[in-house]
Motif scaffolding. Structure first.
Motif, PDB file in Angstrom:
ATOM      1  N   MET A  79       2.842  10.181   6.349  1.00  0.00           N
ATOM      2  CA  MET A  79       3.415   9.409   5.238  1.00  0.00           C
ATOM      3  C   MET A  79       2.387   9.298   4.118  1.00  0.00           C
ATOM      4  O   MET A  79       1.214   8.993   4.347  1.00  0.00           O
ATOM      5  N   GLU A  80       2.832   9.551   2.894  1.00  0.00           N
ATOM      6  CA  GLU A  80       1.924   9.531   1.764  1.00  0.00           C
ATOM      7  C   GLU A  80       1.591   8.099   1.364  1.00  0.00           C
ATOM      8  O   GLU A  80       2.456   7.222   1.338  1.00  0.00           O
ATOM      9  N   SER A  81       0.331   7.833   1.078  1.00  0.00           N
ATOM     10  CA  SER A  81      -0.087   6.510   0.628  1.00  0.00           C
ATOM     11  C   SER A  81       0.467   6.261  -0.774  1.00  0.00           C
ATOM     12  O   SER A  81       0.627   7.198  -1.562  1.00  0.00           O
ATOM     13  N   PRO A  82       0.760   5.004  -1.106  1.00  0.00           N
ATOM     14  CA  PRO A  82       1.321   4.705  -2.442  1.00  0.00           C
ATOM     15  C   PRO A  82       0.318   5.011  -3.541  1.00  0.00           C
ATOM     16  O   PRO A  82      -0.896   4.927  -3.350  1.00  0.00           O
ATOM     17  N   ALA A  83       0.875   5.363  -4.710  1.00  0.00           N
ATOM     18  CA  ALA A  83       0.012   5.653  -5.858  1.00  0.00           C
ATOM     19  C   ALA A  83      -0.720   4.390  -6.289  1.00  0.00           C
ATOM     20  O   ALA A  83      -0.198   3.275  -6.194  1.00  0.00           O
ATOM     21  N   LEU A  84      -1.936   4.569  -6.749  1.00  0.00           N
ATOM     22  CA  LEU A  84      -2.710   3.451  -7.274  1.00  0.00           C
ATOM     23  C   LEU A  84      -2.215   3.094  -8.667  1.00  0.00           C
ATOM     24  O   LEU A  84      -1.638   3.927  -9.371  1.00  0.00           O
ATOM     25  N   SER A  85      -2.454   1.866  -9.074  1.00  0.00           N
ATOM     26  CA  SER A  85      -2.153   1.496 -10.451  1.00  0.00           C
ATOM     27  C   SER A  85      -3.006   2.348 -11.379  1.00  0.00           C
ATOM     28  O   SER A  85      -4.087   2.830 -11.007  1.00  0.00           O
ATOM     29  N   ARG A  86      -2.527   2.534 -12.593  1.00  0.00           N
ATOM     30  CA  ARG A  86      -3.269   3.379 -13.536  1.00  0.00           C
ATOM     31  C   ARG A  86      -4.674   2.836 -13.765  1.00  0.00           C
ATOM     32  O   ARG A  86      -5.649   3.596 -13.814  1.00  0.00           O
ATOM     33  N   ARG A  87      -4.792   1.531 -13.893  1.00  0.00           N
ATOM     34  CA  ARG A  87      -6.102   0.930 -14.144  1.00  0.00           C
ATOM     35  C   ARG A  87      -7.049   1.167 -12.975  1.00  0.00           C
ATOM     36  O   ARG A  87      -8.218   1.534 -13.170  1.00  0.00           O
ATOM     37  N   VAL A 133      -7.222   2.174  -1.877  1.00  0.00           N
ATOM     38  CA  VAL A 133      -8.096   3.215  -2.423  1.00  0.00           C
ATOM     39  C   VAL A 133      -8.568   4.138  -1.314  1.00  0.00           C
ATOM     40  O   VAL A 133      -8.565   5.366  -1.454  1.00  0.00           O
ATOM     41  N   ARG A 134      -8.952   3.566  -0.189  1.00  0.00           N
ATOM     42  CA  ARG A 134      -9.412   4.386   0.934  1.00  0.00           C
ATOM     43  C   ARG A 134      -8.305   5.293   1.444  1.00  0.00           C
ATOM     44  O   ARG A 134      -8.541   6.468   1.741  1.00  0.00           O
ATOM     45  N   ALA A 135      -7.105   4.756   1.535  1.00  0.00           N
ATOM     46  CA  ALA A 135      -5.990   5.573   2.011  1.00  0.00           C
ATOM     47  C   ALA A 135      -5.717   6.729   1.056  1.00  0.00           C
ATOM     48  O   ALA A 135      -5.437   7.859   1.483  1.00  0.00           O
ATOM     49  N   ARG A 136      -5.784   6.455  -0.222  1.00  0.00           N
ATOM     50  CA  ARG A 136      -5.512   7.497  -1.222  1.00  0.00           C
ATOM     51  C   ARG A 136      -6.606   8.558  -1.229  1.00  0.00           C
ATOM     52  O   ARG A 136      -6.331   9.763  -1.364  1.00  0.00           O
ATOM     53  N   MET A 137      -7.861   8.142  -1.067  1.00  0.00           N
ATOM     54  CA  MET A 137      -8.981   9.080  -1.133  1.00  0.00           C
ATOM     55  C   MET A 137      -9.141   9.901   0.133  1.00  0.00           C
ATOM     56  O   MET A 137      -9.623  11.033   0.088  1.00  0.00           O
ATOM     57  N   ASP A 138      -8.747   9.349   1.270  1.00  0.00           N
ATOM     58  CA  ASP A 138      -9.027  10.012   2.537  1.00  0.00           C
ATOM     59  C   ASP A 138      -7.973  11.018   2.957  1.00  0.00           C
ATOM     60  O   ASP A 138      -8.173  11.758   3.923  1.00  0.00           O
ATOM     61  N   THR A 139      -6.827  11.060   2.253  1.00  0.00           N
ATOM     62  CA  THR A 139      -5.782  12.037   2.576  1.00  0.00           C
ATOM     63  C   THR A 139      -5.227  12.633   1.289  1.00  0.00           C
ATOM     64  O   THR A 139      -5.034  11.914   0.305  1.00  0.00           O
ATOM     65  N   PRO A 140      -4.938  13.946   1.277  1.00  0.00           N
ATOM     66  CA  PRO A 140      -4.327  14.544   0.082  1.00  0.00           C
ATOM     67  C   PRO A 140      -2.895  14.076  -0.081  1.00  0.00           C
ATOM     68  O   PRO A 140      -2.227  13.757   0.909  1.00  0.00           O
TER      69      PRO A 140
END
Length: 408
Positions: free
Chosen positions: A1-9, A193-200
């Motif tokens: 499952m893809e991690s949610p996108a981070l806020s733009r900021r 942030v960790r979830a987004r960075m650790d998986t494509p």
């Protein structure tokens, strides 16, 4: 499952701190270039030998960056960047203790290896935290990290030199890099942030990871390497030889080189940001590279050949600055185009290969520059040749139309 996108900021905050990794790496690698007039005189190192010193770093970086990219693709940039920065800042500080050429040569090799993960890790971070439509702009900002380091190190190293000589300058500039560590720990502490960075991103991970051999031989990568190979000598000359050029051509004192050498990196930033932003805004067919922007950029890059016309240090910096605008744009456009066309799991590896291409160009260039200057006594032939060097690789990039990896 893809991690949610981070806020733009938040995404841009992480991207900017990753960009500072490149700032730290360039401060540490470029301190020797700024101090070169004094260090080479103190240690009895000729221009030819200095050319080999600069190539020593590039040889190590050439080998290290693709391997580091492979490593970053597996361990992730969040951990990999932290460990590598702590290692290379320690090696940079040890430059203060060198007794002669041999020790300095070994330390330049060690520094090149240790800095290998810097660009692949930063590139992976941007690719994972920024949405696709902002990545060209993001890579424009990423390349400013290097040139911000190039702007900061001349006045910083020159000031530290005035306080305590070149040993203090090496220790002081290395210590500055440690300020990055708490910033990185702060922005990557959040779970999202960790979830987004650790998986494509899952949506971009439909193409399986390519092998090192397959990626290295793919036409889309070879085309990108041509562009970097063409642009590398511009930045390489400005950052690696600028202080020695000013010393020999205009007799600028060691303490004063920082008054001039901040300008070319600033112009590199301007080119990277402006052309990266334009590439993100301009409408093109899906997958079409920004050929018009790249053509403008490489024409600007050839301004390096005009350097012999300069009669004052500021005129020289103006010509060099125009060329650096072109170089910053070429790096940004070629990198964003390439990394959008390779499998998501190979972004760091592809970024490492591009950084390796830069190193290969510098390995060839630096000893030739040193030998030419020792023989001719000036930089005229060198800068004309480097301006012409930009043309062939740029034309290849513009004319070649290979498919993306996924469609090959």
């Amino acid at each position: 499952m893809e991690s949610p996108a981070l806020s733009r900021r938040l995404a841009w905050t992480v991207a900017l701190v990753a960009t500072l990794t490149m700032t730290v790496s360039y401060i540490d690698r470029a301190t020797l270039a700024v101090l070169a007039p004094s260090v080479t005189k103190a240690l009895g190192i000729s221009d030819t030998a200095y050319g080999w010193l600069t190539s020593a770093f590039s040889i190590a970086y050439l080998v290290a960056t693709p391997l580091s990219g492979w490593w970053i693709d597996r361990v992730g940039a969040r951990r990999g960047l932290l460990g590598s920065l702590l290692l290379w800042t320690s090696i940079a500080a040890l430059h203060a203790l060198v007794p002669g050429f041999a020790t300095l040569f070994i330390l330049r090799i060690a520094l090149g290896i240790a800095e290998g993960p810097s660009f692949p890790g930063a590139a992976q971070t941007l690719q994972r935290v920024l949405p696709p439509d902002e990545r060209a702009r993001g890579f424009g900002v990423l390349f400013t990290g290097s040139s911000i380091g190039g702007m900061l190190v001349p006045p910083l190293a020159s000031w530290l030199f005035g306080l305590g000589g070149w040993p203090l300058a090496f220790v002081g500039t290395a210590a500055v890099g440690l300020l990055w560590v708490p910033l990185w720990l702060l922005v990557t502490r959040r779970a999202d942030v960790r979830a987004r960075m650790d998986t494509p991103p899952a949506a971009e991970d439909v193409v399986p990871r390519a092998s090192f051999r397959d990626l290295a031989s793919h036409p889309i990568l070879l085309r990108g390497l041509c562009a970097i190979f063409a642009a590398a000598p511009i930045a390489g000359f400005a950052l690696g030889w600028g202080a020695k050029f000013l010393d020999r051509t205009f007799r600028v004192a060691q303490e004063d080189v920082g008054h001039y050498l901040w300008l070319p990196p600033l112009m590199f930033d301007a080119g990277a940001i402006l052309f990266g932003d334009l590439a993100s805004r301009l409408r093109r067919a899906p997958g079409a590279p920004p050929r018009l922007l790249f053509a403008i950029a490489f024409i600007l890059g050839t301004a390096l050949a005009l350097l012999p016309l300069a009669t004052t240090p500021w005129q020289a910096m103006a010509f060099l600055g125009i060329a650096m605008i072109g170089a910053g744009a070429m790096y940004t456009l070629a990198t964003a185009d390439l990394l959008s066309r390779v499998p998501a799991r190979n972004v760091s590896l592809a970024g490492g290969m591009m950084a390796g291409s830069q190193s290969l160009a510098l390995i060839i260039m630096n000893p030739l520059i040193g030998a030419s200057v020792d023989h001719a006594g000036d930089y005229h032939a060198v800068t004309i040749a480097l301006g012409i060097w930009v043309i062939p690789g740029s034309l290849v990039w513009l004319a070649w139309r290979p498919p993306s990896y996924a469609r090959a």
